[in-house]
Design a protein around this motif. Structure first.
Motif, PDB file in Angstrom:
ATOM      1  N   GLY A 151       9.328   7.077   7.364  1.00 44.17           N
ATOM      2  CA  GLY A 151       9.406   7.997   6.240  1.00 44.17           C
ATOM      3  C   GLY A 151       8.346   9.078   6.306  1.00 44.17           C
ATOM      4  O   GLY A 151       7.767   9.361   7.357  1.00 44.17           O
ATOM      5  N   THR A 152       8.085   9.695   5.176  1.00 42.35           N
ATOM      6  CA  THR A 152       7.104  10.771   5.074  1.00 42.35           C
ATOM      7  C   THR A 152       6.030  10.401   4.077  1.00 42.35           C
ATOM      8  O   THR A 152       6.112   9.381   3.382  1.00 42.35           O
ATOM      9  CB  THR A 152       7.782  12.080   4.638  1.00 42.35           C
ATOM     10  OG1 THR A 152       8.253  11.936   3.287  1.00 42.35           O
ATOM     11  CG2 THR A 152       8.955  12.426   5.549  1.00 42.35           C
ATOM     12  N   ALA A 153       5.010  11.258   3.980  1.00 41.36           N
ATOM     13  CA  ALA A 153       3.932  11.019   3.023  1.00 41.36           C
ATOM     14  C   ALA A 153       4.455  10.996   1.595  1.00 41.36           C
ATOM     15  O   ALA A 153       3.907  10.279   0.739  1.00 41.36           O
ATOM     16  CB  ALA A 153       2.853  12.083   3.184  1.00 41.36           C
ATOM     17  N   ALA A 154       5.499  11.761   1.300  1.00 41.54           N
ATOM     18  CA  ALA A 154       6.075  11.730  -0.051  1.00 41.54           C
ATOM     19  C   ALA A 154       6.612  10.346  -0.385  1.00 41.54           C
ATOM     20  O   ALA A 154       6.447   9.856  -1.515  1.00 41.54           O
ATOM     21  CB  ALA A 154       7.186  12.772  -0.162  1.00 41.54           C
ATOM     22  N   LEU A 207       4.100  15.161   6.985  1.00 40.77           N
ATOM     23  CA  LEU A 207       3.208  14.122   7.487  1.00 40.77           C
ATOM     24  C   LEU A 207       3.957  12.795   7.567  1.00 40.77           C
ATOM     25  O   LEU A 207       4.444  12.284   6.568  1.00 40.77           O
ATOM     26  CB  LEU A 207       2.000  13.975   6.558  1.00 40.77           C
ATOM     27  CG  LEU A 207       0.958  12.927   6.947  1.00 40.77           C
ATOM     28  CD1 LEU A 207       0.328  13.278   8.288  1.00 40.77           C
ATOM     29  CD2 LEU A 207      -0.108  12.810   5.859  1.00 40.77           C
ATOM     30  N   PRO A 208       4.059  12.177   8.756  1.00 38.78           N
ATOM     31  CA  PRO A 208       4.796  10.911   8.883  1.00 38.78           C
ATOM     32  C   PRO A 208       4.087   9.762   8.186  1.00 38.78           C
ATOM     33  O   PRO A 208       2.859   9.633   8.242  1.00 38.78           O
ATOM     34  CB  PRO A 208       4.845  10.673  10.407  1.00 38.78           C
ATOM     35  CG  PRO A 208       4.478  11.969  11.038  1.00 38.78           C
ATOM     36  CD  PRO A 208       3.594  12.680  10.060  1.00 38.78           C
ATOM     37  N   ALA A 209       4.866   8.910   7.555  1.00 39.52           N
ATOM     38  CA  ALA A 209       4.298   7.735   6.902  1.00 39.52           C
ATOM     39  C   ALA A 209       3.675   6.782   7.914  1.00 39.52           C
ATOM     40  O   ALA A 209       2.738   6.050   7.596  1.00 39.52           O
ATOM     41  CB  ALA A 209       5.383   7.017   6.099  1.00 39.52           C
ATOM     42  N   ASP A 210       4.175   6.784   9.155  1.00 40.19           N
ATOM     43  CA  ASP A 210       3.670   5.862  10.171  1.00 40.19           C
ATOM     44  C   ASP A 210       2.199   6.077  10.474  1.00 40.19           C
ATOM     45  O   ASP A 210       1.524   5.182  10.983  1.00 40.19           O
ATOM     46  CB  ASP A 210       4.462   6.018  11.469  1.00 40.19           C
ATOM     47  CG  ASP A 210       5.936   5.703  11.279  1.00 40.19           C
ATOM     48  OD1 ASP A 210       6.335   5.415  10.145  1.00 40.19           O
ATOM     49  OD2 ASP A 210       6.690   5.763  12.265  1.00 40.19           O
ATOM     50  N   THR A 228      19.280  10.602   7.774  1.00 38.78           N
ATOM     51  CA  THR A 228      20.171  11.636   7.249  1.00 38.78           C
ATOM     52  C   THR A 228      19.417  12.726   6.503  1.00 38.78           C
ATOM     53  O   THR A 228      19.940  13.834   6.328  1.00 38.78           O
ATOM     54  CB  THR A 228      21.207  11.009   6.311  1.00 38.78           C
ATOM     55  OG1 THR A 228      20.511  10.316   5.257  1.00 38.78           O
ATOM     56  CG2 THR A 228      22.090  10.022   7.061  1.00 38.78           C
ATOM     57  N   ARG A 229      18.201  12.447   6.030  1.00 32.43           N
ATOM     58  CA  ARG A 229      17.408  13.449   5.307  1.00 32.43           C
ATOM     59  C   ARG A 229      16.238  13.965   6.124  1.00 32.43           C
ATOM     60  O   ARG A 229      15.832  15.108   5.969  1.00 32.43           O
ATOM     61  CB  ARG A 229      16.912  12.890   3.982  1.00 32.43           C
ATOM     62  CG  ARG A 229      17.983  12.777   2.921  1.00 32.43           C
ATOM     63  CD  ARG A 229      17.374  12.515   1.561  1.00 32.43           C
ATOM     64  NE  ARG A 229      16.706  11.226   1.504  1.00 32.43           N
ATOM     65  CZ  ARG A 229      15.620  10.974   0.791  1.00 32.43           C
ATOM     66  NH1 ARG A 229      15.064  11.933   0.092  1.00 32.43           N
ATOM     67  NH2 ARG A 229      15.080   9.773   0.778  1.00 32.43           N
ATOM     68  N   ASN A 230      15.642  13.102   6.948  1.00 32.59           N
ATOM     69  CA  ASN A 230      14.551  13.551   7.803  1.00 32.59           C
ATOM     70  C   ASN A 230      14.471  12.667   9.029  1.00 32.59           C
ATOM     71  O   ASN A 230      14.872  11.493   9.011  1.00 32.59           O
ATOM     72  CB  ASN A 230      13.210  13.540   7.042  1.00 32.59           C
ATOM     73  CG  ASN A 230      12.822  12.166   6.568  1.00 32.59           C
ATOM     74  OD1 ASN A 230      12.373  11.315   7.332  1.00 32.59           O
ATOM     75  ND2 ASN A 230      12.996  11.919   5.267  1.00 32.59           N
ATOM     76  N   SER A 231      13.954  13.235  10.102  1.00 32.26           N
ATOM     77  CA  SER A 231      13.737  12.529  11.361  1.00 32.26           C
ATOM     78  C   SER A 231      12.382  12.952  11.897  1.00 32.26           C
ATOM     79  O   SER A 231      11.940  14.090  11.683  1.00 32.26           O
ATOM     80  CB  SER A 231      14.832  12.838  12.377  1.00 32.26           C
ATOM     81  OG  SER A 231      16.109  12.467  11.885  1.00 32.26           O
ATOM     82  N   ASN A 232      11.704  12.054  12.613  1.00 32.88           N
ATOM     83  CA  ASN A 232      10.414  12.412  13.176  1.00 32.88           C
ATOM     84  C   ASN A 232      10.073  11.516  14.350  1.00 32.88           C
ATOM     85  O   ASN A 232      10.635  10.423  14.518  1.00 32.88           O
ATOM     86  CB  ASN A 232       9.307  12.343  12.114  1.00 32.88           C
ATOM     87  CG  ASN A 232       9.080  10.949  11.580  1.00 32.88           C
ATOM     88  OD1 ASN A 232       8.515  10.091  12.262  1.00 32.88           O
ATOM     89  ND2 ASN A 232       9.526  10.704  10.340  1.00 32.88           N
ATOM     90  N   ALA A 233       9.149  11.993  15.170  1.00 32.94           N
ATOM     91  CA  ALA A 233       8.591  11.235  16.282  1.00 32.94           C
ATOM     92  C   ALA A 233       7.084  11.429  16.253  1.00 32.94           C
ATOM     93  O   ALA A 233       6.600  12.524  15.938  1.00 32.94           O
ATOM     94  CB  ALA A 233       9.171  11.707  17.614  1.00 32.94           C
ATOM     95  N   ASN A 250     -10.045   9.928  19.141  1.00 35.65           N
ATOM     96  CA  ASN A 250      -8.778   9.567  18.508  1.00 35.65           C
ATOM     97  C   ASN A 250      -7.919  10.810  18.411  1.00 35.65           C
ATOM     98  O   ASN A 250      -8.414  11.918  18.162  1.00 35.65           O
ATOM     99  CB  ASN A 250      -8.997   8.934  17.135  1.00 35.65           C
ATOM    100  CG  ASN A 250      -9.710   9.847  16.165  1.00 35.65           C
ATOM    101  OD1 ASN A 250      -9.093  10.740  15.575  1.00 35.65           O
ATOM    102  ND2 ASN A 250     -11.026   9.639  15.991  1.00 35.65           N
ATOM    103  N   ALA A 251      -6.633  10.649  18.654  1.00 41.41           N
ATOM    104  CA  ALA A 251      -5.716  11.781  18.674  1.00 41.41           C
ATOM    105  C   ALA A 251      -4.369  11.352  18.108  1.00 41.41           C
ATOM    106  O   ALA A 251      -3.991  10.176  18.181  1.00 41.41           O
ATOM    107  CB  ALA A 251      -5.555  12.320  20.090  1.00 41.41           C
ATOM    108  N   ALA A 252      -3.645  12.310  17.556  1.00 37.92           N
ATOM    109  CA  ALA A 252      -2.311  12.050  17.016  1.00 37.92           C
ATOM    110  C   ALA A 252      -1.478  13.310  17.145  1.00 37.92           C
ATOM    111  O   ALA A 252      -1.985  14.434  17.024  1.00 37.92           O
ATOM    112  CB  ALA A 252      -2.386  11.607  15.558  1.00 37.92           C
ATOM    113  N   LEU A 253      -0.198  13.123  17.388  1.00 35.76           N
ATOM    114  CA  LEU A 253       0.731  14.239  17.499  1.00 35.76           C
ATOM    115  C   LEU A 253       2.060  13.796  16.904  1.00 35.76           C
ATOM    116  O   LEU A 253       2.532  12.682  17.161  1.00 35.76           O
ATOM    117  CB  LEU A 253       0.914  14.646  18.963  1.00 35.76           C
ATOM    118  CG  LEU A 253       1.871  15.815  19.232  1.00 35.76           C
ATOM    119  CD1 LEU A 253       1.325  17.108  18.631  1.00 35.76           C
ATOM    120  CD2 LEU A 253       2.117  15.975  20.729  1.00 35.76           C
TER     121      LEU A 253
END
Length: 892
Positions: A206-209, A257-260, A306-311, A325-328
């Motif tokens: 999911g997302t930060a929301a 911002l990804p929830a992961d 169906t509403r958002n996708s992310n990697a 530490n790094a993130a993308l």
């Protein structure tokens, strides 16, 4: 007497307990009721079936988590006037271990004769002890148990101070991945509530929301507008510092911002004077997943929905004194919606047979929008420790985001008699093709130096610097045709408006903490913030005769806005006897503002100085882990560029939007009484509060003679809010946990300037529960309801949301697969708002597509080793009022 251990209460219930056998069969709503009624009863719990430290074979706990303490039986002990005291510290970080269990054992034997729980600073005292020989045993979830040598109390020495007792963190390694015990879903800390988002399987992909909707006291509507305790005046920090992405557009940033990558969310409603003067509601700090452990580790995730996708991918490396530490991440979101607006305008000026008359205008408009956005974020951080008491860090983060909305507009405006004073097609009946696009680029660069003075001195000095840049290019393009029999090859009218907004922010900050003995602490600091805002906007319209574009001078300008803030603060904390502690503080701020309209050669300057006091008084209660806290704080809230930007958006000629560059700051007095406790395996937090804001910034609607409504902002109201918030979480069974939040408040808005007022009760509630199904499967359910919201000239409609998730652990704990469904029974959520300003009465309804399904897979790799972590200081620029539901025309 009974004492507490850090072992989860779920393992204390015996197999033959009727409650243990039957509790999981209760319906969901009944569970919520039991959670509060059982907590209030405070009945004694069943005896423990295992010693402190958790059941055999269970994973050890996460370091520093506030575990729920169960109950152990003790032997009766003879009483006297002896006393044993000390402080429990983390052996690696030298930080206090909050609520650690302290068991008093006889010189021989393992049955405790007395015990206690350390307070929030790791301090403990055993008193009323008879002369004799004793041993002390210290334990807490995630640490190895420590048993002290024999301590003797004699008539000549009945007071013994053990000083510092250090516990060593434990961890289990599973196929090169470190696995630690599960933290509670929500923890109640002395000055904040912490939602451990990483423990919630439904957040995967999911997302930060999605994450913030589940945090205590926080509400995020389907349109992305965020509120804390019913107020949109809230500051969002990322890892304790401001972010250019969030400052520009909160709703869009939360989707990006990804929830992961989110570890936890901290909700702070009564910040101390060391924080900047923030919004009336408080601070939300989003803590990202990072670690300070030796080794190489990371994660990778992919989500399709169906509403958002992310990697996304993260990497953490630490060798000796150097860490990285790094993130993308990158993602896309799809946002279709429809809007219906109806409005009645009274006293519209018109001409009938050459005579000016007042009549009534009626507007009906429908917009069908198809939105798509793509974006990416990256960050990299370096940490270096040149010496044991010195640490340097450097962090760089950047984000790119583009979105586009294609909107079909159908507009009808009729008068009860006659025709408008002008035949201009903008004020008639038409259909439009409208395209709105945004491109945002941001970066943050932050450096910090920390100097400590030894583990036991508790002295610390930090210096921090940060530079942020936010650049947004926005544009809309309107092509208009007659409503009846439109010729789409022959436009009736066209309009274009490109705009550029840029915000540069530079911050320097220093803080120093100095203890005065064991019970007193002084903290002082200074800060400088320099903000440079630039806005350039133009409007081009076609000539009705020639069809050629021409510049509209009255709607075109360049605007510069500079804001300089100098601040200093001091806080003093002390213990007042055995049960009370106090914190006093004050912040002094000097603000200088300058605004300049280049085309109009108009400039204004404003400067003011303010003293912002802060007070907190805490009483430790008899129930271990329980406290009562009363706080007062005064805060300033400066308007951000969303409110200040003078750009006049006339893309809809009858609904115009414009910022107000001459806004003053808000001042808010906050009063809060907070009670928190652990009862029978449940964590409970209850707070009552009053929030009083004079000179409040509110959205204002005015109607001109031709029936056009202008929406802007003004310091026009007094906002009085009185509320009560209840949060509770529990884990009565080993496989089941539940948490819930209920918030209710009464709001009264009044404006002598507009001669209007509005009032009413508002409430919101959520429930979040999960169950371990076995064989690596787990399920979670989340639901939230919100009542109508009160505005100065109207109100917003209620709304609800819910989600279901199923998770399966993969690859021997290295990964997981999550399936999530949101709002399956409803394709759209209906958001309605109304306003009335004496001349116009409007009802707007937005249908937001919020049904969604998502499949996410995550993989964790690498190997880590325990290593001391260093507490981090962060810049917190939380003094600006951020926009609620910001649009493309009003962002930095």
């Amino acid at each position: 007497m009974k004492i507490f251990s850090a072992q989860p209460l779920a393992h204390v219930l015996t197999a033959g307990s009727k409650k243990a056998r039957n509790a999981h069969f209760l319906p969901l709503l009944a569970l919520a009721a039991i959670l509060t009624t059982e907590a209030a009863a405070q009945a004694p719990a069943a005896p423990a079936s295992r010693p402190a430290g958790g059941p055999a074979g269970s994973p050890t706990g996460a370091t520093g988590g506030a575990a729920v303490p169960p109950v152990l039986n003790t032997l009766p002990a003879p009483r006297g006037n002896g006393r044993i005291s000390g402080v429990v510290l983390d052996g690696a970080t030298k930080k206090p271990v909050e609520f650690a269990t302290v068991a008093l054992l006889p010189a021989s034997g393992e049955k405790p004769v007395d015990g206690t729980v350390a307070d929030g600073k790791g301090r403990f005292t055993l008193k009323g002890l008879a002369p004799g020989a004793y041993r002390l045993q210290f334990s807490f979830l995630g640490y190895s148990t420590v048993t002290q040598p024999v301590v003797t109390l004699a008539d000549s020495q009945m007071l013994v101070d053990l000083g510092s007792v250090e516990l060593k963190a434990t961890a289990q390694k599973l196929n090169e991945v470190t696995v630690t015990g599960e933290r509670p879903m929500v923890e109640s800390k002395p000055d904040r509530l912490v939602y451990n988002a990483a423990q919630d399987a439904s957040n995967q992909g999911g997302t930060a929301a999605d994450v913030l909707r589940k945090a205590p006291m926080v509400s995020v509507d389907p349109d992305g507008n965020l509120q804390l305790r019913g107020s949109g005046n809230v500051t969002i920090l990322i890892n304790g510092k401001p972010s250019a992405v969030v400052a520009g557009d909160v709703a869009t940033a939360l989707k990006q911002l990804p929830a992961d990558q989110i570890k936890s969310v901290e909700v702070i409603t009564s910040p101390s004077a060391r924080y900047d003067g923030e919004g009336s509601a408080g601070i939300i700090n989003i803590v990202l997943k990072e670690n300070n452990l030796q080794g190489v580790n990371g994660s990778a995730g992919l989500a399709l929905g169906t509403r958002n996708s992310n990697a996304n991918v993260t990497l953490n490396v630490r060798r000796g004194r150097l860490g990285l530490n790094a993130a993308l991440n990158g993602g896309a979101f799809y946002a279709p919606r429809a809007l219906e607006a109806s409005r009645v305008d009274r006293d519209v000026l018109t001409v009938v047979n050459g005579q000016s008359l007042r009549t009534t205008g009626r507007l009906f408009q429908r917009n069908d929008a198809r939105g798509m956005g793509i974006g990416s974020q990256g960050r990299i951080g370096l940490e270096y420790e040149p010496a044991p008491n010195h640490a340097l860090s450097l962090t760089f983060s950047s984000a790119l985001l583009t979105n586009r909305f294609d909107i079909d507009v159908h507009n009808r405006y009729t008068l009860d008699q006659g025709q408008p004073t002008t035949a201009h097609p903008l004020f008639g009946n038409y259909t439009r093709e409208q395209v709105v696009s945004n491109a945002v680029r941001t970066y943050d660069l932050m450096g910090a130096y920390t100097r400590s003075f030894g583990a036991k001195s508790r002295r610390e000095w930090t210096v921090l610097a940060q530079h942020s840049r936010n650049r947004r290019h926005a544009e809309y393009d309107v092509t208009q045709f007659p409503l009846q029999n439109p010729d789409f090859n022959n436009p009736q009218y066209r309009e274009q408006s490109p705009s550029l907004a840029r915000n540069l922010e530079t911050t320097l900050q220093t803080d120093y903490v100095h203890p005065l003995g064991e019970k007193q602490t002084v903290e002082v600091g200074a800060k400088m913030i320099q903000r440079l805002v630039f806005s350039d906007y133009e409007v081009f319209r076609t000539n009705l005769g020639t069809g050629a574009y021409g510049l509209e001078p009255g709607l075109t300008n360049k605007f510069d806005y500079d804001q300089d803030v100098l601040a200093g603060y001091a806080t003093y904390g002390t213990s007042l006897g055995k049960k009370y502690s106090a914190r006093l503080g004050a912040r002094v701020e000097r603000t200088d503002l300058r605004g300049n309209f280049q085309n109009q050669e108009s400039e204004f300057r404003v400067g003011y100085s303010n003293v912002l006091p802060n007070l907190a008084l805490t009483r430790t209660l008899r129930q271990p882990g329980s406290s009562l806290r009363a706080t007062y704080s005064r805060r300033i809230q400066r308007p951000s560029i969303f409110y200040l930007n003078p750009y006049r958006n006339e893309s809809d000629p009858r609904s115009i939007q414009q910022g107000n560059p001459r806004l003053d700051a808000e001042f808010t007095d906050n009063y809060e009484l907070n009670w928190s406790t652990f009862v029978k395996g449940a964590s409970i937090n209850v707070s009552g509060y009053a929030r009083l804001t004079n000179n409040a910034i509110e959205q204002v609607y005015t109607t001109d003679k031709s029936g056009r409504v202008l929406s802007t902002f003004g310091n026009v109201a007094r906002n009085q809010t009185y509320g009560l918030n209840l949060f509770a979480s529990a884990k009565h069974l080993p496989k089941w946990n539940i948490s819930g939040n209920l918030s209710a408040y009464y709001v009264y808005l009044s404006s002598p300037v507009l001669n209007t007022s509005n009032r009413g009760m508002v409430y919101s509630a959520n429930l979040n529960t999960g169950y371990q199904l076995g064989r690596g499967f787990s399920a979670r359910v989340f639901a939230m309801v919100n009542s109508p919201r009160i505005q100065l000239q109207g109100r917003n409609s209620p709304w609800q949301t819910y989600s279901l998730s199923l998770r399966k652990d993969l690859w021997k704990g290295k990964g997981d697969l999550t399936m999530n469904a949101d709002n399956l029974l409803n394709r759209y959520v209906r958001l309605a708002n109304t306003f009335e300003n004496g001349q116009s009465m409007s009802a707007n309804t937005t249908y937001v597509y919020n049904r969604g399904v998502r499949v996410a897979v995550a993989y964790r790799f690498g190997k880590v080793e325990n290593k001391p972590s260093r507490p981090k200081r962060s810049i917190r620029n939380d003094d600006q009022k951020a926009g609620e539901g910001e649009t493309d025309q009003g962002s930095n």
